[in-house]
Scaffold this active site. Structure first.
Site, PDB file in Angstrom:
ATOM      1  N   GLU A 293       0.887  -1.127  -0.101  1.00  0.00           N
ATOM      2  CA  GLU A 293      -0.125   0.082   0.132  1.00  0.00           C
ATOM      3  C   GLU A 293       0.972   1.143  -0.011  1.00  0.00           C
ATOM      4  OE1 GLU A 293      -1.645   3.364   1.442  1.00  0.00           O
ATOM      5  OE2 GLU A 293      -1.512   2.202   3.213  1.00  0.00           O
ATOM      6  N   CYS A 327      -1.653   8.505   4.323  1.00  0.00           N
ATOM      7  CA  CYS A 327      -1.544   8.145   2.963  1.00  0.00           C
ATOM      8  C   CYS A 327      -3.081   8.450   2.189  1.00  0.00           C
ATOM      9  CB  CYS A 327      -1.307   6.644   2.499  1.00  0.00           C
ATOM     10  SG  CYS A 327      -2.006   5.532   3.843  1.00  0.00           S
TER      11      CYS A 327
END
Length: 545
Positions: A293, A327
């Site tokens: 990720e 993020c």
């Protein structure tokens, strides 16, 4: 192997309640006391290999970003020899751990979750606040609630996965064994979420794998306490081996070993791309699983029917909580002309009220960015906007690094959706707005989808259902986590499995059964109770005369 417990069911799993830390509350007093005590001392941060702390004497300081003169710990860095020891420890431990009954593995992490939500809560929260400059609320939802949720919900997901078994017709018993991978897993974790740092090594470990874990250099402090907690919960030696060290040296050593079975990564897109390319170019005993990720250029699209109050609150929280270092943080804001004057006025006024400083002061909404390099990089971007090169500074933009690495909340506006300010991930408290004609809502959807290489999070704000449906369809590939009338941050384990595609990663959804599937290698077993004793099939018989 303990027999006779195949139908055991783990305890009911619920999300860990988030404490509010209100003035005068017991949790606030405890956390304040813990911050004062831990912040006043400098501790050793040894690596942990085969259940033993390793003191190499090659030291690197761990400091508080909001007070970079405060040294929290001295990390003992590993070289190639120590990393090789960690690999051997993991490979050796794999034989016994991979054969440990699932309920015994589960018990370790369920105990860790209860220790975390109880006596270890203030310690992990304080470590995250001091070492990563999170406010009490941001630490609470991360290093307490989310990490406990990962450890509990992963057990429930594992149980569901193991229960998925094939059909068995009469006379046959078909079953699937979910074996751990053959070899060891390399976990590389980021600085911005203690929960992710704890989950990256522990999710494969729960499934019977053993792990070499390299945390971010700027989150060594909290990683130390995660490992101490797992030891207290009874994690056997060698199952997770924590190594501090130069990222390139540690990684090169790991990737050179043919027994590498998997990579569990969260971090920058460029680093993940380099790791994946290196793995593909090498030969291993088996094809390693690559799970990652990475970054995002996350968006919020406002429709002319959007509720202004909710839109403003989502923008401020989504862009500036934890200094924009999530993020999933909001980075691109798309505003219809009809809402621009009121929304701009609201955001300018509200940004001026946001307090930035030491997270031990509970009145501060934001702390510091993680390090000097990040502070300088963000300062350069803001300075460029001040000149009007690619964007205009609307509000905020103060940068100072004398005592801590502080970047104040910053609102920019760009006319070109292809501007670097609309396409580059800054990973800081900078949000860039683009204003569009109300009648071009459909065109705006297409541009949002086309102008970003990422696909992590996004949201639509609208009260008209048709607009919501239009955005859901047009932005189907633009975000792995999509929000309707909510900020594009704050995914909760068990509620919104998290991850994105495109250059945002492999979308294996941390905190879900999909992620755990990546850490097992199924073996199908067929048992025939009464096997045939003649090779001839009935169709071979002759027709009767």
């Amino acid at each position: 192997m303990i027999a006779g417990f195949a139908q055991l069911t783990p305890p009911e799993i619920l999300n860990e309640p988030v404490k509010a830390y209100l003035p005068g509350s017991p949790e606030r007093r405890e956390l304040s006391d813990t911050l004062a005590r831990m912040g006043a001392e400098t501790i050793d941060l040894p690596s942990l290999i085969d259940g033993r702390f390793v003191y190499t004497g090659r030291l690197e300081s761990s400091v508080s970003p909001h007070d970079h003169r405060r040294i929290l710990g001295q990390a003992h860095l590993c070289g190639r020899a120590e990393v090789e020891q960690a690999i051997e420890s993991a490979v050796t431990a794999a034989l016994a751990w991979g054969r440990t009954p699932w309920e015994e593995r589960a018990a370790v992490f369920l105990r860790a979750a209860d220790l975390l939500s109880g006596p270890w809560r203030a310690r992990l929260n304080a470590a995250t606040m001091l070492g990563q400059s999170k406010t009490a609320h941001q630490a609470e939802i991360d290093s307490a609630a989310e990490l406990a949720d990962f450890w509990r919900f992963n057990v429930a997901f594992m149980h569901r996965l193991y229960a998925d078994q094939p059909l068995s017709p009469a006379g046959v018993w078909n079953r699937v064994e979910y074996r751990p991978l053959e070899g060891f897993v390399y976990a590389v974790s980021p600085f911005n979420f203690t929960a992710i740092a704890g989950n990256l090594p522990s999710a494969p470990a729960l499934m019977g794998n053993t792990v070499v874990w390299k945390p971010s250099n700027t989150a060594k402090y909290s990683a130390h306490f995660i490992m101490e907690l797992l030891q207290a919960a009874g994690l056997p030696a060698g199952v997770i081996n924590l190594v501090y060290g130069d990222p390139a040296e540690v990684t090169d050593t790991v990737l050179d070993d043919p027994r590498l079975a998997g990579l569990h990564f969260t971090g920058s897109t460029q680093v993940f791309s380099n790791l994946a390319a290196s793995i593909v170019a090498k030969r291993y005993r088996a094809y390693p699983r690559i799970v990652g990720e990475t970054g995002g250029k996350n968006f919020l699209l406002a429709h002319p029917s959007a509720d202004l109050d909710a839109l403003a609150a989502a923008t401020l929280r989504g862009a500036f909580e934890y200094q924009g270092q999530k993020c999933s943080a909001l980075s691109r804001l798309f505003v219809p002309k009809s809402l621009r004057p009121r929304l701009k006025s609201r955001l300018v006024d509200e940004i001026a009220t946001i307090k930035v400083g030491d997270v031990a002061d509970f009145g501060n909404f934001m702390g510091a960015v993680i390090d000097q390099r990040t502070c300088a990089r963000l300062g350069t971007a803001i300075a460029r906007a001040r000149t009007g090169d690619g964007a205009r500074l609307i509000q905020g933009g103060e940068v100072r690094a004398d005592d801590g690495y502080f970047v104040h909340p910053t609102l920019l506006e760009a006319d070109d959706v292809s501007s670097p300010f609309m396409t580059t991930e800054f990973f800081g408290p900078i949000v860039t707005a683009h204003v569009y004609d109300d009648a071009r809502f459909g065109d705006m959807i297409a541009k949002i989808d086309a102008t970003s290489a990422y696909g992590l999070t996004g949201s639509i704000f609208a009260t008209e259902r048709g607009a919501v449906m239009q955005a859901l369809d047009g932005l189907r590939q633009a975000a792995g986590n999509f929000y309707i009338n909510d900020k594009p941050t704050g995914a909760v384990v068990g509620q919104q499995p998290f991850g994105g595609a495109r250059l945002s990663g492999t979308n294996d959804k941390a905190g879900s059964m999909w992620n755990l599937m990546r850490w097992v290698s199924p073996r199908t077993i067929k048992e025939t109770f009464v096997p045939p004793i003649d090779y001839r099939y009935p169709f071979l018989a002759s027709e009767p005369i």
